[in-house]
Design a protein around this motif. Structure first.
Motif, mmCIF file in Angstrom:
data_model
loop_
_atom_site.group_PDB
_atom_site.id
_atom_site.type_symbol
_atom_site.label_atom_id
_atom_site.label_comp_id
_atom_site.label_asym_id
_atom_site.label_seq_id
_atom_site.Cartn_x
_atom_site.Cartn_y
_atom_site.Cartn_z
ATOM 1 N N LEU A 191 0.767 -1.125 0.100
ATOM 2 C CA LEU A 191 -0.020 0.049 0.050
ATOM 3 C C LEU A 191 1.183 0.973 -0.058
ATOM 4 O O LEU A 191 0.793 2.164 -0.730
ATOM 5 N N LEU A 224 -7.807 3.978 4.136
ATOM 6 C CA LEU A 224 -8.053 3.279 3.303
ATOM 7 C C LEU A 224 -7.585 1.521 3.274
ATOM 8 O O LEU A 224 -8.284 0.077 3.300
ATOM 9 N N ALA A 225 -6.062 1.364 4.381
ATOM 10 C CA ALA A 225 -5.509 0.629 4.995
ATOM 11 C C ALA A 225 -6.733 -0.399 5.692
ATOM 12 O O ALA A 225 -6.822 -1.631 5.067
ATOM 13 N N ARG A 274 3.849 1.233 -1.166
ATOM 14 C CA ARG A 274 4.964 1.409 -2.413
ATOM 15 C C ARG A 274 3.886 2.008 -3.519
ATOM 16 O O ARG A 274 4.392 2.996 -4.544
ATOM 17 N N TYR A 275 2.724 1.171 -4.176
ATOM 18 C CA TYR A 275 1.609 1.672 -4.527
ATOM 19 C C TYR A 275 0.409 2.317 -4.776
ATOM 20 O O TYR A 275 -0.108 2.501 -6.123
ATOM 21 N N LEU A 276 0.739 2.734 -3.809
ATOM 22 C CA LEU A 276 -1.343 3.308 -3.884
ATOM 23 C C LEU A 276 -0.780 4.918 -2.889
ATOM 24 O O LEU A 276 -1.202 5.823 -3.421
ATOM 25 N N VAL A 277 0.194 5.042 -1.958
ATOM 26 C CA VAL A 277 0.368 6.325 -0.804
ATOM 27 C C VAL A 277 1.504 7.289 -1.799
ATOM 28 O O VAL A 277 1.090 8.075 -1.508
ATOM 29 N N LEU A 309 0.568 7.874 -5.177
ATOM 30 C CA LEU A 309 -1.364 9.368 -5.355
ATOM 31 C C LEU A 309 -1.098 10.274 -4.498
ATOM 32 O O LEU A 309 -2.639 11.024 -4.051
ATOM 33 N N ASP A 310 -0.164 10.806 -3.595
ATOM 34 C CA ASP A 310 0.447 11.395 -2.584
ATOM 35 C C ASP A 310 -0.491 11.538 -1.500
ATOM 36 O O ASP A 310 -1.609 12.618 -1.512
ATOM 37 N N PHE A 311 -0.975 10.177 -0.849
ATOM 38 C CA PHE A 311 -2.163 10.375 -0.058
ATOM 39 C C PHE A 311 -1.924 11.290 0.928
ATOM 40 O O PHE A 311 -0.422 11.040 1.179
ATOM 41 N N ALA A 368 -9.722 -1.517 3.643
ATOM 42 C CA ALA A 368 -9.479 -2.833 2.899
ATOM 43 C C ALA A 368 -8.633 -4.384 4.295
ATOM 44 O O ALA A 368 -9.339 -5.516 3.542
ATOM 45 N N ALA A 410 -4.515 7.290 3.748
ATOM 46 C CA ALA A 410 -4.108 6.551 3.636
ATOM 47 C C ALA A 410 -4.266 5.249 4.999
ATOM 48 O O ALA A 410 -4.450 4.031 4.658
#
Length: 258
Positions: free
Chosen positions: A115, A133-134, A117-120, A123-125, A137, A130
């Motif tokens: 999460l 969302l985590a 590396r590839y999402l936060v 997308l600069d959350f 999930a 972050a």
């Protein structure tokens, strides 16, 4: 005497399960200034100090926010998913169930790193978004599985009868299905709440400066201070979790759904 080995095994099992809980209770009630067991005398000062530490109060509120609203969001997504998986023969439904259960199967450290590396980062959350969302999930698989378990016990012909009597599918769902699975929904909420509130591996990767969940804040506190306040707080959190599960079992028959 024939039952002696059974009683010995049972005693050892209970000691293994309850022993750490007893240790933190008495360690948090130490009259000394360092975390130790057996405690150096007994006192409630560290239990009282927990409420005076500002970082604990702030991280507690954040953990409560994530646990409550993350679980509610997971239920909003999980209830329709559970309904579709139970009522319709979907192509690749077993693969869908496996994907939904992935956050439970995959180690939390891997989920947190993925999460981050590839999402936060791309997308600069914000840290709070972050974490939200985590936690959503992570709780989603519990919502789907527990609600599915409850829905399996509901006869499908009840919903069909409502449709034949003039209800739309949505009306049949809200007036027939949802009221009959409310126990499972509440059980899923409680299980998700406890899971989210006590989450460590994923939160460890996604927490940031000034924004930490309570378990991560407790770890950071122990790096600089070794007083019994963390043990006292751990005991209080354990009591809170036990109280929630006990009430759920008494009111809902919690064990039927998990």
């Amino acid at each position: 005497m024939r039952n002696l080995p059974i009683w010995i095994i049972l005693g050892l099992t209970l000691t293994f399960m309850i022993g750490p809980f007893i240790i933190i209770i008495f360690a948090g009630a130490s009259a000394g200034d360092a975390l130790a067991f057996p405690p150096d005398g007994l006192s409630l000062k560290w239990y009282l100090k927990v409420f005076t530490i500002e970082s604990f109060r702030e991280s507690f509120l954040l953990s409560m926010f994530l646990a409550i609203f993350g679980t509610l969001t997971a239920l909003l997504l999980g209830i329709p998913a559970a309904y579709a998986l139970n009522r319709y023969k979907l192509p690749g439904d077993e693969a869908i169930r496996t994907i939904v259960a992935a956050p439970i199967i995959v180690p939390g450290i891997i989920v947190g790193l993925a999460l981050l590396r590839y999402l936060v980062v791309p997308l600069d959350f914000t840290v709070t978004m972050a974490l939200f969302l985590a936690h959503t999930a992570l709780v989603l698989p519990y919502a789907v599985r527990v609600v599915s378990s409850s829905m399996n016990n509901l006869r499908a012909d009840m919903e069909e009868a409502a449709v034949l009597l003039g209800c739309t599918r949505m009306q049949a769902f809200t007036k027939v299905v949802l009221p009959n699975i409310r126990g499972g929904v509440l059980a899923a909420f409680i299980l998700g709440f406890v899971t989210s509130f006590n989450q460590v591996p994923v939160s460890l990767f996604l927490s940031g400066p000034g924004v930490k969940t309570l378990p991560i804040d407790m770890l950071a506190y122990m790096e600089i201070t070794y007083d019994p306040s963390v043990a006292a707080l751990s005991a209080l959190l354990a009591f809170m979790s036990l109280a929630i599960v006990f009430v759920a079992e008494r009111l809902l028959g919690f064990s039927r759904y998990v």
